[in-house]
Design a protein around this motif. Structure first.
Motif, PDB file in Angstrom:
ATOM      1  N   THR A 181     -39.546 -31.429  34.395  1.00 49.71           N
ATOM      2  CA  THR A 181     -39.385 -32.769  34.953  1.00 49.71           C
ATOM      3  C   THR A 181     -38.644 -32.729  36.278  1.00 49.71           C
ATOM      4  O   THR A 181     -38.051 -31.714  36.652  1.00 49.71           O
ATOM      5  CB  THR A 181     -38.603 -33.667  33.959  1.00 49.71           C
ATOM      6  N   TYR A 182     -38.691 -33.821  36.993  1.00 51.68           N
ATOM      7  CA  TYR A 182     -37.847 -33.975  38.176  1.00 51.68           C
ATOM      8  C   TYR A 182     -36.464 -34.386  37.707  1.00 51.68           C
ATOM      9  O   TYR A 182     -36.318 -35.168  36.767  1.00 51.68           O
ATOM     10  CB  TYR A 182     -38.418 -35.042  39.119  1.00 51.68           C
ATOM     11  N   VAL A 183     -35.459 -33.859  38.369  1.00 46.00           N
ATOM     12  CA  VAL A 183     -34.071 -34.161  38.003  1.00 46.00           C
ATOM     13  C   VAL A 183     -33.400 -34.852  39.179  1.00 46.00           C
ATOM     14  O   VAL A 183     -33.425 -34.340  40.299  1.00 46.00           O
ATOM     15  CB  VAL A 183     -33.300 -32.869  37.649  1.00 46.00           C
ATOM     16  N   LEU A 184     -32.838 -36.031  38.924  1.00 46.38           N
ATOM     17  CA  LEU A 184     -32.201 -36.803  39.982  1.00 46.38           C
ATOM     18  C   LEU A 184     -30.734 -37.025  39.646  1.00 46.38           C
ATOM     19  O   LEU A 184     -30.394 -37.419  38.531  1.00 46.38           O
ATOM     20  CB  LEU A 184     -32.913 -38.153  40.154  1.00 46.38           C
ATOM     21  N   GLY A 185     -29.884 -36.758  40.617  1.00 42.50           N
ATOM     22  CA  GLY A 185     -28.460 -37.005  40.436  1.00 42.50           C
ATOM     23  C   GLY A 185     -27.924 -37.786  41.616  1.00 42.50           C
ATOM     24  O   GLY A 185     -28.320 -37.550  42.763  1.00 42.50           O
ATOM     25  N   THR A 186     -27.036 -38.726  41.347  1.00 38.39           N
ATOM     26  CA  THR A 186     -26.435 -39.500  42.425  1.00 38.39           C
ATOM     27  C   THR A 186     -24.921 -39.474  42.303  1.00 38.39           C
ATOM     28  O   THR A 186     -24.384 -39.444  41.188  1.00 38.39           O
ATOM     29  CB  THR A 186     -26.958 -40.958  42.417  1.00 38.39           C
ATOM     30  N   SER A 187     -24.257 -39.421  43.429  1.00 35.98           N
ATOM     31  CA  SER A 187     -22.794 -39.403  43.466  1.00 35.98           C
ATOM     32  C   SER A 187     -22.267 -38.222  42.645  1.00 35.98           C
ATOM     33  O   SER A 187     -22.755 -37.105  42.771  1.00 35.98           O
ATOM     34  CB  SER A 187     -22.235 -40.740  42.975  1.00 35.98           C
ATOM     35  N   TYR A 189     -31.731 -23.985  34.690  1.00 36.54           N
ATOM     36  CA  TYR A 189     -33.057 -24.116  34.072  1.00 36.54           C
ATOM     37  C   TYR A 189     -34.132 -24.424  35.126  1.00 36.54           C
ATOM     38  O   TYR A 189     -34.757 -25.485  35.111  1.00 36.54           O
ATOM     39  CB  TYR A 189     -33.036 -25.218  33.009  1.00 36.54           C
ATOM     40  N   PRO A 190     -34.374 -23.494  36.038  1.00 41.56           N
ATOM     41  CA  PRO A 190     -35.401 -23.730  37.064  1.00 41.56           C
ATOM     42  C   PRO A 190     -36.789 -23.909  36.461  1.00 41.56           C
ATOM     43  O   PRO A 190     -37.629 -24.619  37.023  1.00 41.56           O
ATOM     44  CB  PRO A 190     -35.326 -22.463  37.932  1.00 41.56           C
ATOM     45  N   LYS A 226     -39.034 -29.517  38.018  1.00 46.38           N
ATOM     46  CA  LYS A 226     -40.094 -29.606  39.019  1.00 46.38           C
ATOM     47  C   LYS A 226     -39.528 -29.751  40.416  1.00 46.38           C
ATOM     48  O   LYS A 226     -40.057 -29.215  41.387  1.00 46.38           O
ATOM     49  CB  LYS A 226     -40.994 -30.814  38.721  1.00 46.38           C
ATOM     50  N   GLY A 227     -38.452 -30.508  40.514  1.00 48.44           N
ATOM     51  CA  GLY A 227     -37.824 -30.754  41.802  1.00 48.44           C
ATOM     52  C   GLY A 227     -36.460 -31.369  41.569  1.00 48.44           C
ATOM     53  O   GLY A 227     -36.220 -32.007  40.537  1.00 48.44           O
ATOM     54  N   ASN A 239     -29.760 -20.621  45.888  1.00 45.88           N
ATOM     55  CA  ASN A 239     -30.423 -20.007  44.736  1.00 45.88           C
ATOM     56  C   ASN A 239     -31.423 -20.933  44.056  1.00 45.88           C
ATOM     57  O   ASN A 239     -32.067 -20.531  43.082  1.00 45.88           O
ATOM     58  CB  ASN A 239     -29.373 -19.556  43.709  1.00 45.88           C
ATOM     59  N   LEU A 240     -31.558 -22.135  44.565  1.00 46.71           N
ATOM     60  CA  LEU A 240     -32.509 -23.077  43.963  1.00 46.71           C
ATOM     61  C   LEU A 240     -33.937 -22.610  44.205  1.00 46.71           C
ATOM     62  O   LEU A 240     -34.297 -22.227  45.321  1.00 46.71           O
ATOM     63  CB  LEU A 240     -32.311 -24.476  44.549  1.00 46.71           C
ATOM     64  N   GLU A 241     -34.742 -22.666  43.171  1.00 45.05           N
ATOM     65  CA  GLU A 241     -36.111 -22.156  43.249  1.00 45.05           C
ATOM     66  C   GLU A 241     -37.154 -23.260  43.347  1.00 45.05           C
ATOM     67  O   GLU A 241     -38.352 -22.979  43.390  1.00 45.05           O
ATOM     68  CB  GLU A 241     -36.394 -21.287  42.011  1.00 45.05           C
ATOM     69  N   MET A 242     -36.715 -24.516  43.360  1.00 46.92           N
ATOM     70  CA  MET A 242     -37.651 -25.642  43.378  1.00 46.92           C
ATOM     71  C   MET A 242     -37.434 -26.486  44.640  1.00 46.92           C
ATOM     72  O   MET A 242     -36.406 -26.348  45.313  1.00 46.92           O
ATOM     73  CB  MET A 242     -37.478 -26.506  42.123  1.00 46.92           C
TER      74      MET A 242
END
Length: 207
Positions: free
Chosen positions: A38-44, A57-58, A62-63, A149-152
């Motif tokens: 899934t896409y993972v979104l974080g704010t603040s 967990y790359p 998905k992004g 190191n992010l793969e997405m």
């Protein structure tokens, strides 16, 4: 899905909670729902958990999408940061109401934002956890949050006039992340107000 993080309305605060524990909880949620990726979104302050999830967990991510998030330091701090956020005593309805006229000059937020964050009691544990952990760990343990190191693919949206999450701390990562789309908003503050269309367009194109 918009899970409530530890200590926020509806979610308990485990004893000796860590960002890693929060990440595992989100992974368990995806497992229970049968969602492989899934896409993972974080704010603040939630950006810390989103970043750690993507790094650990790359294969499930998905992004990564970050809205006015905090970012890792690029070098060790001269002194360990132990607390970065509002004092626990401020997690009080009356005190928040009392200082609400200062929201604009201090945080760049309309005083009416108060209506969205009251009552404080159900979110006090989460706010204190963020001040002690979420907002400090990417500085003190910055090597464990290296965005190189992010793969997405990564989408960063940040307002230049954000008074809570410093825009200047996001900029150094633009060229360091392998696949980064960066959207700078000229105004809007920490809540990115008045930029709905621009944000929606960037999000749609990214996904």
């Amino acid at each position: 899905l918009a899970p409530s993080r530890f200590g926020y309305p509806g979610s308990d605060m485990p004893e000796n909670a860590t960002i890693e524990m929060q990440v595992e909880t989100f992974k368990e949620l995806l497992d229970q729902l049968g969602i492989d990726k899934t896409y993972v979104l974080g704010t603040s302050a939630g950006g810390t958990t989103a970043i750690k999830f993507a790094l650990k967990y790359p294969e499930r991510t998905k992004g990564l999408i970050l809205y006015c998030s905090g970012y890792p330091a690029l070098e060790a701090p001269k002194k360990e940061i132990t607390y970065a956020g509002p004092p626990a005593i401020m997690c009080n309805d009356f005190l928040m109401w009392l200082v609400s006229p200062l929201f604009k000059p201090l945080m760049g937020m309309d005083p009416k934002t108060l209506n969205e964050i009251l009552p404080m009691k159900p979110r006090k544990d989460g706010i204190v956890f963020d001040a002690k952990v979420s907002n400090t760990v990417m500085i003190n343990a910055y090597k464990k949050y290296d965005l190189r190191n992010l793969e997405m693919p990564v989408l960063i949206i940040h307002a230049k006039d954000d008074k809570i999450a410093d825009f200047k701390k996001a900029e150094p990562w633009i060229d360091r992340i392998k696949d980064c789309t960066f959207v700078a908003l000229d105004s809007g503050g920490h809540l990115m107000e008045g930029n709905d269309k621009k944000i929606d367009t960037a999000l749609e194109q990214f996904i």
